[in-house]
Every structure is written in C-alpha cells, then in structure tokens.
Motif scaffolding. Structure first.
Motif, short mmCIF file in Angstrom:
data_model
loop_
_atom_site.label_atom_id
_atom_site.label_comp_id
_atom_site.label_asym_id
_atom_site.label_seq_id
_atom_site.Cartn_x
_atom_site.Cartn_y
_atom_site.Cartn_z
N THR A 3 0.84 -1.21 -0.07
CA THR A 3 -0.12 -0.03 0.05
C THR A 3 0.74 1.32 0.05
O THR A 3 2.15 1.20 0.30
CB THR A 3 -0.87 -0.03 1.39
OG1 THR A 3 -0.27 0.01 2.33
CG2 THR A 3 -1.84 -1.21 1.04
N SER A 47 1.53 5.32 0.97
CA SER A 47 1.14 6.40 2.01
C SER A 47 0.35 7.25 1.23
O SER A 47 0.06 7.73 0.22
CB SER A 47 2.47 7.21 2.32
OG SER A 47 3.12 7.75 1.43
N PRO A 48 -0.46 8.08 2.58
CA PRO A 48 -1.62 9.03 1.84
C PRO A 48 -1.16 10.00 0.92
O PRO A 48 -1.92 10.69 0.03
CB PRO A 48 -2.15 9.47 3.11
CG PRO A 48 -1.97 8.52 3.99
CD PRO A 48 -0.59 7.74 3.71
N ASP A 49 0.25 10.43 1.08
CA ASP A 49 0.71 11.63 0.17
C ASP A 49 1.03 11.04 -1.25
O ASP A 49 1.61 12.06 -2.18
CB ASP A 49 1.62 12.09 0.65
CG ASP A 49 2.75 11.21 1.27
OD1 ASP A 49 2.71 10.22 1.27
OD2 ASP A 49 4.18 11.81 1.34
N ASN A 95 -7.43 15.53 -5.17
CA ASN A 95 -7.09 15.66 -3.91
C ASN A 95 -8.24 16.60 -3.30
O ASN A 95 -8.44 17.71 -3.80
CB ASN A 95 -5.67 16.32 -3.84
CG ASN A 95 -5.11 16.26 -2.49
OD1 ASN A 95 -5.45 15.43 -1.40
ND2 ASN A 95 -4.29 17.32 -1.86
N GLN A 131 -7.31 14.89 1.73
CA GLN A 131 -7.23 13.29 1.48
C GLN A 131 -7.46 13.06 -0.22
O GLN A 131 -8.43 13.66 -0.88
CB GLN A 131 -8.45 12.50 2.32
CG GLN A 131 -8.30 10.97 2.02
CD GLN A 131 -9.29 10.50 3.03
OE1 GLN A 131 -10.21 11.14 3.34
NE2 GLN A 131 -9.03 9.12 3.73
N GLN A 132 -6.85 11.90 -0.64
CA GLN A 132 -6.97 11.51 -2.00
C GLN A 132 -8.26 10.69 -2.31
O GLN A 132 -8.43 9.75 -1.32
CB GLN A 132 -5.82 10.85 -2.40
CG GLN A 132 -5.52 10.79 -3.94
CD GLN A 132 -4.85 12.14 -4.31
OE1 GLN A 132 -4.20 12.86 -3.83
NE2 GLN A 132 -4.94 12.37 -5.68
N ASN A 163 -11.97 6.68 -1.13
CA ASN A 163 -10.89 7.11 -0.60
C ASN A 163 -9.64 6.49 -0.68
O ASN A 163 -9.63 5.09 -0.95
CB ASN A 163 -11.15 8.05 0.65
CG ASN A 163 -11.46 6.98 1.87
OD1 ASN A 163 -10.68 6.03 1.87
ND2 ASN A 163 -12.64 6.95 2.30
N HIS A 164 -8.45 6.95 -0.49
CA HIS A 164 -7.17 6.41 -0.32
C HIS A 164 -6.98 5.19 0.64
O HIS A 164 -6.50 4.20 0.25
CB HIS A 164 -6.02 7.29 -0.03
CG HIS A 164 -4.64 6.88 -0.28
ND1 HIS A 164 -3.95 7.13 -1.68
CD2 HIS A 164 -3.77 6.24 0.60
CE1 HIS A 164 -2.69 6.50 -1.63
NE2 HIS A 164 -2.72 5.86 -0.34
N ASP A 165 -7.77 5.28 1.76
CA ASP A 165 -7.58 4.36 2.72
C ASP A 165 -8.63 3.11 2.24
O ASP A 165 -8.57 1.84 3.09
CB ASP A 165 -8.20 4.75 4.11
CG ASP A 165 -7.23 5.89 4.59
OD1 ASP A 165 -6.12 5.79 4.19
OD2 ASP A 165 -7.53 6.84 5.41
#
Length: 351
Positions: free
Chosen positions: A46, A48-50, A75, A116-117, A163-165
């Motif tokens: 996975t 990272s969020p950035d 974003n 958040q992406q 979302n990214h998560d």
C-alpha cells in the motif's frame, strides 16, 4: 453463492467458489474458508496517503470487498465537524433548530480540515450482488451537441467513488482482471508487463465528456453522531435552461454512512433541507427510505454508500439534514448529515 475473500497474511487474493458458506469464519479483516479457493491476484504494498495510486491500478475495496480499477484521482479538502454533544437533551435542541440556516454554521473550533486523496473507479460487475454501496446509478449531464442545450441525465454502471484508505492494491493473475463493459475501452491489459493495465486515449476523452467535475475543487464533508459517521461529497454537474423554465443548477452527491461503534441500528427515515441563496428560502424533503432500502448497521455490516441528485435555481446554496435510525428495542436515534456547500465556479457554464 460466490463471495470474494482474501488472505492478506499469505499475500494472495482468492475467490471463494463453494456455494456453502457455513464453513467460513471471519477473524478481523482476514477471511478463511474450508472449501475451494481460486487465486485471482497477489497483494502489493500500500502507498502512503501523500502518494496517489495511478490510473490502471487494480485494487480490492477494504470495506466493501469488491475488485476494481482506478480511472482517475483528485485531492479533496475534508471538513470534519467535531464537538457534537452526546447529551440527548442538547441533541433535541439542536434538531429543533434544523430549519435555521445559522444553526449549521459551526464555530471554527469545531471544524477539522485535512486533505485526502479520492478516486473514481470501475468495479467488477461479478461482485455487484455482494456490495453495500448503491453506485450503479452514477449520474452525469451530457449535451448531445452544441446546438442542443437540453441536458440528458446518463448513468455510468459499476462505478464508485472511494478514498485512499479504501484501497488494497493487487496485481491480477487472470486473463481478464475486471469484468466491466468499459474495461477494454479504457485499458490495454497484459499481465506479463509492468504496469499490466495501460491507459488508452479513450479514457481521457471519457473523463472530459462524462465526468465534468473531475478537474474541480471538490470538498468532502464529514460529521459523526452517536458513533455513526456520515460523509457527503457534492459534485457540480452543470446547468440547463429551457424556454418554459428558469435556469437550473444540478449537483450529484455521494453519501457514505459508517458505524464506528458496536450498536445495531437500522435507517428508517431521512430529512433533507435545501437552502437557495437567491431566494434565501429553506425547502425540506422527507422520505422513509434511502435508495429504496432500510440498511442495517452493525459491527459486521458497518458501511453503506449511495449517490443521488439535487437541483437549485441558484449557482450557490447548501444542503444538510438528518437520518432517523432505530435500535432493536425501538428507540430512535437522530444522526446528523453534515452541511454541504453547493456551488459552481462559473455560474454561466453549460457543459
């Protein structure tokens, strides 16, 4: 009945082939089954969020457990309302003030702002029967040609906003990784190459014509009441006008509801309030169901997601509301829907 399961501990993603699910047991977010499994992919690291994932990335949805592929990303600023009292008396006072627009303009100390992406994705139609997100009716405006200004509402099947998560990335071991009618139109796939999914020019053309909000500054709104988190994302679609009607501005909005606690609740009613800045009026909209359903939220079924449309006679406005949920003993719980700003950068723009 088939069901998708995965073994994160072994780095393999497998599909459950047996019709007998009684032998399956769940432990946290890892699933194991005593019956036959067929591998369809291998987990990847996975990000990272950035670091956003690229278009063409295959993934397994962490909450809804379906297979998908990323179309594009953006974003978003996430505005999270905090500090909501859990006291029943104070809650009742807040809800009685619902019809006052000022009651939903919160103090800056009660608002948390992060970035958040988010992603627009295609989902695998084989997994549709097992999803708790009603996203098959992803809607948008399309104008047949420049001379015909009549807007046509279209639907893009098996699409989703995540979302990214939500993403568990993987590489596929199948000849056709995603069963979706649009997959071959948007991607060239060769499992022996890296990356395996390569974007076709048709994808960029589709984004420009069918997802007009893709390059806009979309804001995500979030609020938690009684351990129920409601996330709302409005998307400006466009405006249209006929000889008999005034100009109408339309937004699509995506709602995600998540149970963060251990209670069992069922959604029974909804109430939306719409504020039009031109008229300074607040209109209400009531309904007993959400997309024709009364979803149940429990520790085993925490998530539900859907999309819908809203129109105003103004390029500026807002919407907010509440859900009425019930516990098994019949007691009602009021869940706040965060106030979402409805606006467009160019009020005269006609897509």
């Amino acid at each position: 009945m088939a069901k998708d399961i995965f073994r994160c501990g072994f780095g393999r993603i497998c599909r459950h082939l047996s019709a007998n699910l009684n032998t399956e047991r769940q432990c946290g977010r890892r699933f194991y089954a005593a019956s036959r499994l067929q591998e369809f992919g291998k987990c990847e690291e996975t990000r990272s969020p950035d670091i956003p994932y690229d278009p063409g990335q295959l993934f397994l949805h962490k909450s809804f457990f379906y297979r998908g592929i990323i179309l594009f990303s953006w974003n978003s600023q996430v505005i999270e309302h905090t500090g909501i009292s859990a006291d029943k008396k104070q809650d009742n006072v807040r809800f009685r003030k619902y019809r006052n627009i000022k009651s939903h303009i919160t103090d800056s100390k009660e608002v948390k702002r992060v970035y958040q992406q988010y992603y627009m994705v295609l989902s695998d139609q084989r997994d549709s029967p097992y999803k708790r997100n009603k996203m098959e009716a992803m809607q948008f405006y399309r104008f047949p040609n420049r001379d015909n200004a009549a807007a046509v509402i279209c639907a893009s099947s098996n699409t989703d906003i995540i979302n990214h998560d939500d993403i568990i990335p993987y590489s596929s071991t199948e000849e056709l990784p995603i069963a979706n009618e649009a997959f071959r139109s948007y991607f060239d796939y060769n499992k022996d190459k890296v990356p395996a999914c390569r974007v076709k020019p048709e994808l960029n053309m589709t984004i420009q014509t069918q997802f007009p909000w893709s390059d806009m500054d979309n804001v995500v709104y979030r609020e938690t009441t009684k351990n129920i988190q409601v996330t709302g994302i409005p998307f400006y679609l466009g405006s249209h006008q006929t000889e008999k009607t005034s100009k109408t501005y339309t937004w699509m909005y995506c709602i995600r509801i998540e149970n963060l606690g251990m209670d069992i609740l069922q959604l029974r009613k909804r109430e939306w309030l719409l504020y039009c800045k031109i008229t300074s009026q607040i209109d209400s909209e009531h309904g007993p169901l959400v997309t024709g359903e009364e979803p149940i939220f429990s520790p085993d079924m925490r998530f539900y997601q859907y999309v819908s449309l809203v129109s105003l006679n103004s390029p500026r406005g807002s919407m907010w509301g509440c859900y009425t949920m019930t516990r098994p003993d019949g007691t009602e719980v009021m869940i706040r829907i965060p106030r979402m700003e409805l606006k467009c950068d160019d009020a005269e723009k006609v897509l």
